[in-house]
Design a protein around this motif. Structure first.
Motif, PDB file in Angstrom:
ATOM      1  N   UNK A 145       0.720  -1.232  -0.046  1.00 50.52           N
ATOM      2  CA  UNK A 145       0.008  -0.057  -0.129  1.00 50.52           C
ATOM      3  C   UNK A 145       0.826   1.293  -0.052  1.00 50.52           C
ATOM      4  N   UNK A 146       0.592   2.259  -0.813  1.00 49.97           N
ATOM      5  CA  UNK A 146       1.149   3.518  -0.951  1.00 49.97           C
ATOM      6  C   UNK A 146       0.673   4.332   0.246  1.00 49.97           C
ATOM      7  N   UNK A 147       1.652   4.627   1.304  1.00 47.51           N
ATOM      8  CA  UNK A 147       1.149   5.398   2.450  1.00 47.51           C
ATOM      9  C   UNK A 147       1.544   6.733   2.459  1.00 47.51           C
ATOM     10  N   UNK A 148       1.650   7.193   1.146  1.00 50.01           N
ATOM     11  CA  UNK A 148       1.581   8.726   1.053  1.00 50.01           C
ATOM     12  C   UNK A 148       0.732   9.401   1.861  1.00 50.01           C
ATOM     13  N   UNK A 149       1.006  10.326   2.724  1.00 45.47           N
ATOM     14  CA  UNK A 149       0.260  11.198   3.308  1.00 45.47           C
ATOM     15  C   UNK A 149       0.887  12.778   3.439  1.00 45.47           C
ATOM     16  N   UNK A 150      -0.364  13.493   3.404  1.00 45.90           N
ATOM     17  CA  UNK A 150       0.205  14.882   3.492  1.00 45.90           C
ATOM     18  C   UNK A 150      -1.096  15.568   4.034  1.00 45.90           C
ATOM     19  N   UNK A 151      -0.985  16.668   4.703  1.00 43.97           N
ATOM     20  CA  UNK A 151      -2.485  17.408   5.280  1.00 43.97           C
ATOM     21  C   UNK A 151      -3.022  17.972   4.224  1.00 43.97           C
ATOM     22  N   UNK A 152      -4.203  18.065   4.098  1.00 41.99           N
ATOM     23  CA  UNK A 152      -4.917  18.765   2.999  1.00 41.99           C
ATOM     24  C   UNK A 152      -5.800  19.520   3.759  1.00 41.99           C
ATOM     25  N   UNK A 153      -5.699  21.067   3.886  1.00 42.34           N
ATOM     26  CA  UNK A 153      -6.856  21.744   4.688  1.00 42.34           C
ATOM     27  C   UNK A 153      -8.157  21.606   3.799  1.00 42.34           C
ATOM     28  N   UNK A 154      -8.968  22.057   4.873  1.00 39.43           N
ATOM     29  CA  UNK A 154     -10.503  21.768   4.531  1.00 39.43           C
ATOM     30  C   UNK A 154     -10.791  22.634   3.459  1.00 39.43           C
ATOM     31  N   UNK A 155     -10.292  24.003   3.347  1.00 40.81           N
ATOM     32  CA  UNK A 155     -10.353  24.976   2.163  1.00 40.81           C
ATOM     33  C   UNK A 155      -9.880  24.327   0.622  1.00 40.81           C
ATOM     34  N   UNK A 156      -8.970  23.433   0.961  1.00 41.70           N
ATOM     35  CA  UNK A 156      -8.429  23.077  -0.547  1.00 41.70           C
ATOM     36  C   UNK A 156      -9.479  21.991  -0.839  1.00 41.70           C
ATOM     37  N   UNK A 157     -10.050  21.227   0.071  1.00 44.26           N
ATOM     38  CA  UNK A 157     -11.237  20.209  -0.362  1.00 44.26           C
ATOM     39  C   UNK A 157     -12.230  20.941  -0.975  1.00 44.26           C
ATOM     40  N   UNK A 158     -12.473  22.156  -0.169  1.00 49.38           N
ATOM     41  CA  UNK A 158     -13.745  22.652  -0.661  1.00 49.38           C
ATOM     42  C   UNK A 158     -13.416  23.555  -2.087  1.00 49.38           C
ATOM     43  N   UNK A 159     -12.320  24.021  -2.226  1.00 45.29           N
ATOM     44  CA  UNK A 159     -11.880  24.835  -3.472  1.00 45.29           C
ATOM     45  C   UNK A 159     -11.861  23.730  -4.620  1.00 45.29           C
ATOM     46  N   UNK A 160     -11.528  22.534  -4.485  1.00 48.34           N
ATOM     47  CA  UNK A 160     -11.451  21.419  -5.554  1.00 48.34           C
ATOM     48  C   UNK A 160     -12.779  21.085  -6.010  1.00 48.34           C
ATOM     49  N   UNK A 161     -13.564  20.868  -4.840  1.00 45.78           N
ATOM     50  CA  UNK A 161     -14.923  20.423  -5.236  1.00 45.78           C
ATOM     51  C   UNK A 161     -15.810  21.418  -5.900  1.00 45.78           C
ATOM     52  N   UNK A 162     -15.499  22.705  -5.398  1.00 44.26           N
ATOM     53  CA  UNK A 162     -16.242  23.842  -6.019  1.00 44.26           C
ATOM     54  C   UNK A 162     -15.861  24.170  -7.458  1.00 44.26           C
TER      55      UNK A 162
END
Length: 352
Positions: A1-18
């Protein structure tokens, strides 16, 4: 399994979804007149969606580095390849129900919205299961290998979308008119709200894609459990599904051996997932990218070489897989022709 992990701020999730929502809105506005989408227009839109999908990988590279970008591209490529399988089945559904060309885009538009919602749910559930219960990797891996096997050995058989249990359940619950009424999903008859045949088609497409979403998400989760990368890889690949359909609808008969390549990719993803929970560990992303790229290239080239010279009907209106009659009766009444084979394999390979 690729354990790639990094923090994604909530605003980034919101921006991408928008951003995804805005792109869907632009696509809806551009096709609000329900015109028949020809090959040239579909190719231009497909190029735009692919450019956006590839461009997002560059953004990831600048933000999180090469590993994140390479992982995204691996997920994007495998999802894009598997989306071609969706096109085969959509062509069969549209042909079976004799959906007029001008209304196919509307069905696919709302179908994609449902596909995105289903994938988002599956991504978080699947990623959580893989993180908490290591043995689920063996289950998901076995499922992918089995799906790949079924896809490889399946044969051309007539498909009956109206026999799908979800479609039959909806028709029992919701009163349905056996004809199309323009691009409307519902009409009023004697004051009662009744579903049209176009709504039945939408349900058939959604029910089919729900199954597709399971193995598609599982295949990308085999590459990484990073939910942000899995979501964006799925989303940007699925965004171009409508245009891809109109690009390939007239060329499907030439992709005779593509299903073998897709079967290999699913089986490879399953093996990769299983190995991630063994002493072998995760396979390197460059190797994964290489296997995906080579498999897709070989299977497409093999198909095109084997079928060169055949009439692919790829002219200005490659999307003509359905009759135009707005008054076409519901296929279940017996007034339809059997859906022609749109490809080399039966959807049984990804069960519906």
């Amino acid at each position: 399994m690729n354990e790639l992990s990094f923090s994604v701020p909530l605003w980034v999730w919101a921006a991408v979804t928008l951003g995804i929502g805005v792109m869907l809105a632009v696509d809806l506005i551009a096709h609000r007149d329900n015109h028949v989408i020809g090959f040239r227009e579909a190719a231009m839109w497909s190029g735009l969606w692919i450019a956006i999908g590839l461009g997002f990988g560059l953004i990831l590279w600048a933000w999180q580095g090469g590993e994140a970008s390479s992982t995204y591209y691996a997920g994007y490529l495998i999802e894009k390849a598997l989306s071609i399988d969706n096109v085969f089945v959509f062509a069969l559904v549209f042909s079976f129900f004799a959906v007029p060309d001008a209304y196919q885009h509307k069905v696919l538009f709302w179908g994609v919205i449902g596909a995105l919602a289903a994938r988002l749910v599956f991504i978080f559930i699947g990623a959580e299961l893989l993180q908490v219960f290591f043995w689920t990797a063996y289950l998901f891996g076995a499922f992918l290998i089995w799906t790949g096997y079924k896809m490889a050995v399946s044969k051309d058989e007539e498909v009956h979308p109206d026999r799908n249990p979800v479609v039959r359940l909806v028709k029992k619950i919701i009163p349905t008119h056996p004809r199309f009424h323009g691009d409307k999903f519902f009409i009023r008859v004697s004051g009662k709200r009744i579903a049209t045949l176009l709504f039945v088609v939408l349900v058939a497409v959604e029910a089919t894609d729900l199954i597709f979403a399971v193995d598609s998400v599982a295949a990308v989760l085999a590459i990484t459990t990073n939910t942000f990368i899995v979501w964006t890889a799925n989303a940007f690949a699925v965004l171009g599904l409508r245009s891809l359909y109109f690009c390939l609808a007239g060329l499907l008969r030439r992709f005779q051996y593509l299903h073998y390549g897709l079967a290999v990719l699913l089986a490879f993803a399953g093996v990769k997932l299983i190995l991630s929970e063994t002493p072998v560990g995760k396979l390197p992303i460059p190797l994964t990218l290489g296997v995906i790229a080579v498999t897709i290239t070989v299977s497409i080239a093999w198909s095109l070489i084997a079928t060169r010279g055949e009439d692919s009907d790829s002219g200005e209106t490659a999307s003509r897989t359905a009759h135009r009659a707005d008054t076409q009766p519901h296929p279940a009444t017996g007034a339809h022709a059997s859906a022609p084979s749109a490809g080399p394999h039966h959807p049984e390979g990804r069960p519906s």
